[in-house]
Design an enzyme around this catalytic site. Structure first.
Site, PDB file in Angstrom:
ATOM      1  CD  GLU A 153      -3.043  -1.310   2.098  1.00 45.87           C
ATOM      2  OE1 GLU A 153      -3.627  -0.286   2.432  1.00 45.87           O
ATOM      3  OE2 GLU A 153      -3.312  -2.421   2.589  1.00 45.87           O
ATOM      4  CG  MET A 154      -0.230   4.624   1.712  1.00 48.65           C
ATOM      5  SD  MET A 154      -1.118   5.533   2.999  1.00 48.65           S
ATOM      6  CE  MET A 154      -0.310   7.121   2.916  1.00 48.65           C
TER       7      MET A 154
END
Lengths: 377, 377
Positions: A168-169
């Site tokens: 994800e991030m």
């Protein structure tokens, strides 16, 4: 009058028993902290009788479901103030909290797309995709746990997950606070949001601020809420028929409370196997968190609020068509084959769950300067 | 009184000659369509005398620069209406126009980050990065051409570029209109934005709408604009000293007009080679577009509006520090070594170029439904 026939009654009792197991599972908490009706306790009362008037239908619906309140609810451990919400909103929209500086919370939980992203799986770090559909951030505060598998107990805990998730991030944990400290505009915002703290800039406080902002992302005033509050004209005839079916077929056994969902875990495939497209065998859901095989393929029952905004459906994001999703649910969760007309009516009812979408002004973010670390390539 | 010394005068004349060449180059247009002063014509007039009072400084600055108007300017070929701007705003923020459904125009031209993204190069398709720093969308409407190399004549043409650029949004050209047509909510928006057209949903109209929205993204009312309009107190003493240096040193020879830039191409490295970090040899700028070796390493002079918001600097995004960027510019473009105090003063002046940032409400986008094509993996 009683139209909860024997088969339905047995089913309700059986579901109730299963839910009780889940409610007592490790890491579980009471299924409904927001004070809504607990279907696990209520499902075998004779509440489910066919309503003959709109007023009766309202009373029946109120036994299981509640309107979204007009004001943001409180979160344990977070002192919500305008300053905290402002900080949380900035962090929520700031792509520089990701390793590549290109993904923010808002990328996958987009306020303009029902609080989600209309993708089966969201694109994260370098376009990699996770294995579950991004749940809507709208009304997430009303869910009894966060994530499809409930691995975060609340929004504060949840907010820390995607930041460091490698697909994800993808930020190394230290990067988040380093990045925030290197954007000088954030420090006074943290100081105002957490008054009296000597060292207010921390990942924990960032998570609290994000959670405090997310708690404001509620969508009150849906036609269904107006109906629950007593406006018998707020639903169309089709939507009322759909609501009646929703109650009678047993959908509300799990999709109850403020969020019409988010009050319990439930097995995907109670009556029959949804198959590998809808239920990929490698994703064991709650069982993957607890290691308890009895909880394999249990997932948090998702909210149905704003559901027409948030295709595709299921944790696997595998069904783009809401009508097919309704039919599949009836089949595999309740052992019922709905007629096309019934599917249409339930879907019409689901359309009444779209509330006022938050009107958000894009926040002006603290600017990067010469000392701010550049993104990872 | 005349403080434009011989060296500066020669430089101005020499720059002027170069600019004239560029202004006549293939694909060039008149350097300043918005009616601002053309430095190529003015630089060798005796306008550049040291101002002794703020009023004189205002008059001098007005010879070269103009305030940002309070209202959005018109774009040729686009009939701007609230409906067109609304459509353009939705498209600008819609990630589903990209192949992965995860990148919108706003991803790299983010309204909360000075209309850019604070990254050297933006992360596009699967995290790939382009080779030039994303220019701010704010006030882009005032630039005489678009892109660093001027390959788009206006915002309408520009808007089509990133959509299909394989390292940016990476959509096959047909995908964009297919995607828009598959999101049923867009069709009525196009019909309203382009009334009377029988087939309003087209890539061309999408580009027009995006451009019409972008034309509204202007940042009027900066302290410098207030000063230009006659408020002698709008700038600090340091900023006035910086403006005087900005004029006297010759910065305004290229950084002129409404945007303090965006009126001409200029060679990066007029007096000396900036070196491969600032000026990677493989990127020939305007020469790469025209094939004319005389234009190698020419780039559109960027706007200085809101410059403190949009680090890092240069087409190569290679300088995160605005002060160093100022010193480098003086060195390689004007052959001057500024003192640290002069750099500070010019940087202080640049701080006066930050105007009112647009207040944008995140648009509610048309929703995906069962027929909407899913993202590319």
């Amino acid at each position: 009058m009683a139209n909860l026939n024997t088969k339905n009654l047995l089913r309700a009792v059986s579901l109730s028993a299963m839910m009780t197991v889940v409610a007592c599972s490790p890491g579980g908490k009471t299924a409904n902290p927001d004070g809504g009706t607990r279907p696990s306790e209520e499902a075998h009362t004779p509440a489910t009788t066919m309503a003959e008037t709109s007023d009766e239908l309202i009373l029946q619906a109120r036994d299981f479901m509640e309107p979204i309140p007009m004001d943001a609810p409180a979160i344990e451990g977070v002192t919500s103030t305008p300053e905290l919400v402002e900080l949380g909103q900035a962090l929520f929209f700031d792509p520089r909290l990701s390793a590549t500086h290109s993904i923010s919370c808002a990328s996958c939980h987009y306020p303009g797309l029902g609080g989600a992203d209309n993708s089966p799986f969201s694109a994260g770090f370098h376009g990699e995709r996770g294995g579950r559909n991004a749940p809507t951030v709208y009304n997430a505060v009303f869910n009894f746990v966060q994530f499809w598998d409930g691995r975060a107990k609340d929004l504060v805990e949840q907010a820390g997950g995607p930041l460091v998730n490698p697909v994800e991030m993808a930020s190394p944990q230290a990067h988040v606070t380093e990045q925030i400290l290197a954007l000088p505009g954030y420090s006074p915002m943290f100081a105002k949001a957490f008054p009296g703290e000597t060292d207010p800039v921390s990942l924990e406080n960032a998570q609290k601020a994000i959670a405090g902002f997310e708690a404001t992302l509620i969508t009150p005033n849906a036609p269904f809420d107006q109906f629950l509050r007593g406006d018998t004209n707020a639903l169309t005839a089709d939507q009322k028929a759909g609501l009646t079916l929703f109650i009678d077929t047993g959908c509300l056994t799990c999709h109850s409370g403020v969020n019409l969902g988010g009050t319990m875990y439930q097995k995907f495939g109670v009556f029959s196997d949804p198959g590998p497209v809808y239920l990929p065998p490698e994703d064991k859901g709650r069982g993957g968190v607890t290691g308890n095989a009895a909880e394999d393929y249990f997932f948090k029952v998702p909210t149905l609020r704003n559901i027409v905004e948030t295709a595709p459906y299921f944790h696997s994001g595998s069904e783009p068509d809401l009508k097919r999703a309704v039919a599949v649910m009836a089949e595999v969760q309740l052992g019922q084959t709905l007629t096309p007309e019934e599917v249409d009516q339930i879907t019409a009812f689901l359309g009444s769950l779209t509330g006022d979408q938050p009107e958000l002004v894009i926040p002006q973010l603290p600017i990067s300067d010469a000392k701010s670390p550049p993104p990872e390539k």
